[in-house]
Design a protein around this motif. Sequence first.
Motif, PDB file in Angstrom:
ATOM      1  N   HIS A 139       0.843  -1.190   0.000  1.00  0.00           N
ATOM      2  CA  HIS A 139       0.000   0.000   0.000  1.00  0.00           C
ATOM      3  C   HIS A 139       0.880   1.242   0.000  1.00  0.00           C
ATOM      4  CE1 HIS A 139      -3.471  -2.499   0.740  1.00  0.00           C
ATOM      5  NE2 HIS A 139      -2.776  -3.102   1.693  1.00  0.00           N
ATOM      6  N   GLY A 140       0.424   2.258  -0.687  1.00  0.00           N
ATOM      7  CA  GLY A 140       1.157   3.503  -0.776  1.00  0.00           C
ATOM      8  C   GLY A 140       1.486   3.806  -2.213  1.00  0.00           C
ATOM      9  N   PRO A 141       2.228   4.863  -2.395  1.00  0.00           N
ATOM     10  CA  PRO A 141       2.892   5.706  -1.423  1.00  0.00           C
ATOM     11  C   PRO A 141       1.910   6.430  -0.494  1.00  0.00           C
ATOM     12  CG  PRO A 141       3.744   6.140  -3.628  1.00  0.00           C
ATOM     13  CD  PRO A 141       2.557   5.270  -3.766  1.00  0.00           C
ATOM     14  N   LEU A 142       2.304   6.484   0.739  1.00  0.00           N
ATOM     15  CA  LEU A 142       1.524   7.092   1.804  1.00  0.00           C
ATOM     16  C   LEU A 142       2.368   8.194   2.435  1.00  0.00           C
ATOM     17  CD1 LEU A 142      -0.778   7.056   3.971  1.00  0.00           C
ATOM     18  CD2 LEU A 142       0.589   5.358   5.158  1.00  0.00           C
ATOM     19  N   LYS A 143       1.846   9.411   2.468  1.00  0.00           N
ATOM     20  CA  LYS A 143       2.584  10.560   3.014  1.00  0.00           C
ATOM     21  C   LYS A 143       2.266  10.741   4.493  1.00  0.00           C
ATOM     22  CE  LYS A 143       4.639  14.705   2.621  1.00  0.00           C
ATOM     23  NZ  LYS A 143       5.850  14.769   3.379  1.00  0.00           N
ATOM     24  N   THR A 144       3.302  10.856   5.306  1.00  0.00           N
ATOM     25  CA  THR A 144       3.174  11.263   6.704  1.00  0.00           C
ATOM     26  C   THR A 144       4.222  12.351   6.953  1.00  0.00           C
ATOM     27  OG1 THR A 144       4.810   9.764   7.694  1.00  0.00           O
ATOM     28  CG2 THR A 144       2.557   8.886   7.384  1.00  0.00           C
ATOM     29  N   GLN A 145       4.264  12.852   8.172  1.00  0.00           N
ATOM     30  CA  GLN A 145       5.263  13.872   8.491  1.00  0.00           C
ATOM     31  C   GLN A 145       6.686  13.322   8.448  1.00  0.00           C
ATOM     32  OE1 GLN A 145       2.939  12.712  10.742  1.00  0.00           O
ATOM     33  NE2 GLN A 145       3.657  12.972  12.840  1.00  0.00           N
ATOM     34  N   PHE A 146       6.842  12.014   8.379  1.00  0.00           N
ATOM     35  CA  PHE A 146       8.170  11.391   8.351  1.00  0.00           C
ATOM     36  C   PHE A 146       8.708  11.216   6.938  1.00  0.00           C
ATOM     37  CE2 PHE A 146       5.948   9.855  12.145  1.00  0.00           C
ATOM     38  CZ  PHE A 146       6.762  10.431  13.109  1.00  0.00           C
TER      39      PHE A 146
END
Length: 92
Positions: A74-81
């Motif tokens: 799953h993804g690409p998934l954006k987080t603050q990291f």
Amino acid sequence: MPIAMARHILVKTAAEAEQLKLRLEKGEDFATLARRHSFCPSRKRGGDLGEIRPGQMVKPFENVVFRKPLHQVHGPLKTQFGWHLVLVYLRS
């Protein structure tokens, strides 16, 4: 309480995540790519994050871990990291 087991690859750009996802779709090994490309300390374990319980991860990541199908990238998934590719391999 639900528990999940997941691996991830954390990179700095969406483009890099997309390139790695294509390589995974062509059959390359998730753990090998995590060791080579991820900048998360989990790369030493092939991206393995171990047991994950609700409330331990940031919400977007947790939504994937507990709501998306198993054994799929799953993804690409954006987080603050950064940008993640996530593979959930166990959920109870």
